[in-house]
Design an enzyme around this catalytic site. Structure first.
Site, PDB file in Angstrom:
ATOM      1  N   GLY A  68       0.874  -1.249  -0.128  1.00 14.82           N
ATOM      2  CA  GLY A  68       0.061  -0.186   0.086  1.00 14.82           C
ATOM      3  C   GLY A  68       0.730   1.238  -0.056  1.00 14.82           C
ATOM      4  O   GLY A  68       2.027   1.339   0.585  1.00 14.82           O
ATOM      5  N   GLY A  81       1.440   5.289   1.153  1.00 12.23           N
ATOM      6  CA  GLY A  81       1.298   6.088   2.221  1.00 12.23           C
ATOM      7  C   GLY A  81       2.527   5.620   3.410  1.00 12.23           C
ATOM      8  O   GLY A  81       2.680   6.180   4.220  1.00 12.23           O
ATOM      9  N   HIS A  82       3.589   4.639   2.775  1.00 10.94           N
ATOM     10  CA  HIS A  82       4.572   4.340   3.530  1.00 10.94           C
ATOM     11  C   HIS A  82       6.131   4.983   2.965  1.00 10.94           C
ATOM     12  O   HIS A  82       7.028   4.582   3.103  1.00 10.94           O
ATOM     13  CB  HIS A  82       4.791   3.001   3.512  1.00 10.94           C
ATOM     14  N   HIS A 101      -0.167   0.334   9.727  1.00  6.77           N
ATOM     15  CA  HIS A 101      -1.427   1.131   9.125  1.00  6.77           C
ATOM     16  C   HIS A 101      -2.129   1.833  10.548  1.00  6.77           C
ATOM     17  O   HIS A 101      -3.297   2.128  10.293  1.00  6.77           O
ATOM     18  CB  HIS A 101      -2.229   0.158   8.468  1.00  6.77           C
ATOM     19  N   ASP A 127       6.004  42.579  24.941  1.00  6.96           N
ATOM     20  CA  ASP A 127       7.079  41.839  24.375  1.00  6.96           C
ATOM     21  C   ASP A 127       7.664  41.153  25.707  1.00  6.96           C
ATOM     22  O   ASP A 127       7.985  41.695  26.796  1.00  6.96           O
ATOM     23  CB  ASP A 127       8.482  42.773  24.050  1.00  6.96           C
TER      24      ASP A 127
END
Length: 547
Positions: free
Chosen positions: A52, A54-55, A215, A530
């Site tokens: 798959g 996505g890696h 996953h 500040d």
């Protein structure tokens, strides 16, 4: 969740097109999400992997000489289909090894593709990597141990063996042996979010998942966040126990970020892995940290240990020209049990130690305590218009000053200021450290020449202005420091000077910044004091209270 994408349906195709355009010799197989080396040397074994998407950088980022000859990519977190794998095998058109991670979809699709390829008369073998030691190897209820980031080491071994001209049987044996020896375990701090979708699971603010899959599949347990060293020790201990790694063994280490883990944190993990293995008398031959196999944007880490012999080490060391593989790195500077290399440098001469008692010590300690108490407020102010580190930096400086109290003649204000300057300079980085050290040194110089307190305070402000280039009205700490010096000269009262500094700090809320990080905000800084000016107020009030 914001993503740099166009249509979620196009992310894989568009990403592969980007890889193909920037990888020497790479080409897309028409009609498939498959990337192959069009420039590969024919007549030798081809190594293919995938799964798959996505890696990334796995697996398209490992395309190149000495590594992969093809990457077969499915939808995000979904196995590629059989036809895509067959197309890849046909495209390389040589004896082929498929390296597959142990997920049911990958195993079935790649496995059937191998059968179809063999039915066509092609030589094709397949190995499965199941390196997840968090799961029971003998569990017959689940699909078995999952493939994790250690798979990248297996594809490197296979690619190197193929590149040196080994037969398909030899390449397969080398890869299979590496996969069988390998152990990996990971953890996640938060879930991954699929493009166009939602987070794959949820974790509480202080929760982590131990031993999960790539996953986001559930791990062995969910628990509260612990220190990095404690977590790393658990990962290393579990892997070593499972793989039988002990005294006298040699290993390669792969510390993998799961997508959103900063290199700094990965280096912290790698450091502890090496230390832990050293305590076990395990020799770390090679060690890498980085993002090698991600889970999109998941923050987390996995540790992989691969036992080595000379042959396997040579295959890991063999050159590989793929964008995702760190060729030429990973060699340790010494044994894992050895201390981190250091080089001694000459130090500043310390003033002679005094009795360490008296009013001056009390004053310095009071200022340190006031700075520490104000850490949260200063951090909040600095986060609104800067980088949010001022409170932490000043607290670190205060701790360093405390350490220097017993090495300084506290009967001498000049020596004390110089000690404080040196402590601040060493403890605080960025812009704050040198600016504050300069201010203190200028103040010490004027006191040493017989100057008054207000002259010393003005000299401190002038030193900051000269070094940093800021002026009164630029919305910096000078807008509190100069009014304080004016008031001290007029009234002689440190309490009045602190009040003048507070008025000056309040005035910064309507100033447009012209120096420092807040200068990039322009009018968006309006409404916020500040942080540096507020720090001046904290210090002067502490001085006034201490008398």
């Amino acid at each position: 969740m914001k993503k740099l994408i166009n249509d979620p349906a196009d992310v894989v195709d568009e990403a592969l097109a980007g890889v193909a355009r920037t990888t020497e010799g790479a080409a897309l197989v028409e009609g498939h999400r498959v990337l192959v080396r069009a420039d590969r040397e024919r007549g030798r074994v081809a190594v293919l992997s995938g799964g798959g998407s996505g890696h990334e950088p796995a697996f398209s980022g490992y395309l190149g000489p000495g590594h992969l000859d093809g990457a077969v990519c499915g939808e995000v977190f979904a196995s590629p289909g059989v036809d895509a794998v067959v197309a890849a095998i046909r495209a390389v058109d040589d004896p082929t090894l498929l390296v597959v991670m142990n997920y049911t979809g990958d195993r079935l699709n790649f496995g059937l593709a191998a059968q179809l390829a063999r039915a066509e008369g092609r030589e094709c073998t397949m190995i499965t990597v199941a390196d997840d030691v968090a799961l029971d190897a003998d569990d017959d209820v689940t699909a078995g141990r999952r493939g994790l980031a250690g798979t990248v080491l297996v594809t490197k071994v296979a690619g190197a063996a193929a590149a040196e001209g080994s037969s398909l049987e030899q390449v397969t044996e080398a890869a299979q042996a590496a996969a069988a020896a390998l152990g990996t375990m990971g953890l996640a701090l938060a879930p991954a979010t699929v493009p166009g979708g939602e987070a794959g699971f949820s974790l509480g603010e202080d929760e982590i998942e131990i031993g999960l899959g790539i996953h986001g599949e559930p791990g062995v347990r969910r628990e509260s966040l612990r220190s990095a060293d404690e977590l790393v020790d658990e990962l290393v201990g579990t892997i070593c126990d499972d793989r039988g790694i002990g005294a006298g063994d040699r290993v390669a280490v792969l510390v993998n970020g799961t997508g959103a883990t900063p290199p700094m944190e990965l280096s912290i993990v790698l450091r502890r892995v090496v230390e832990g293995l050293g305590k076990r008398d395990v020799t770390v031959e090679r060690a890498w940290s980085g993002t090698f196999l991600s889970s999109i944007d998941m923050p987390g880490v996995s540790v992989a240990l691969l036992p080595l012999d000379d042959d396997r080490l040579a295959l890991l060391d063999a050159p590989a020209r793929s964008s995702g593989w760190p060729s030429g790195s990973g060699v340790l500077s010494g044994p894992a049990s050895a201390p981190v290399p250091t080089v001694a440098v000459p130090q500043d001469e310390q003033a002679a130690s005094g009795d360490g008692q008296g009013q001056l010590r009390t004053t310095v300690e009071a200022v340190c305590a006031a700075v520490e108490d104000a850490e949260g407020r200063l951090t909040e102010l600095d986060s609104a218009t800067g980088d949010g580190d001022l409170g932490t930096s000043l607290t670190r400086g205060a701790a360093a000053v405390r350490e220097g109290l017993d090495t300084t003649d506290l009967d001498d204000p000049v020596a004390t200021l110089r000690m404080v300057a040196a402590a601040v300079r060493r403890a605080i980085g960025g812009t704050s450290g040198p600016l504050l050290a300069t201010a203190l040194l200028h103040a010490a110089e004027h006191l040493d020449e017989g100057g008054t307190r207000d002259e010393a305070l003005r000299a401190a402000a002038d030193g900051i202005a000269d070094l940093g280039g800021a002026r009164r009205g630029d919305r910096t700490l000078l807008d509190a420091l100069y009014p304080a010096a004016d008031e001290l000269a007029s009234s002689g009262s440190m309490s009045s000077a602190a009040s003048a500094a507070a008025d000056g700090a309040e005035a910064t809320t309507t100033m447009t910044p012209r120096r420092g990080r807040s200068s990039y905000l322009g009018e968006r800084a309006h409404g916020h004091r500040d942080a540096g000016a507020e720090a001046v107020v904290v210090v002067l009030r502490a001085l006034a209270d201490a008398g």
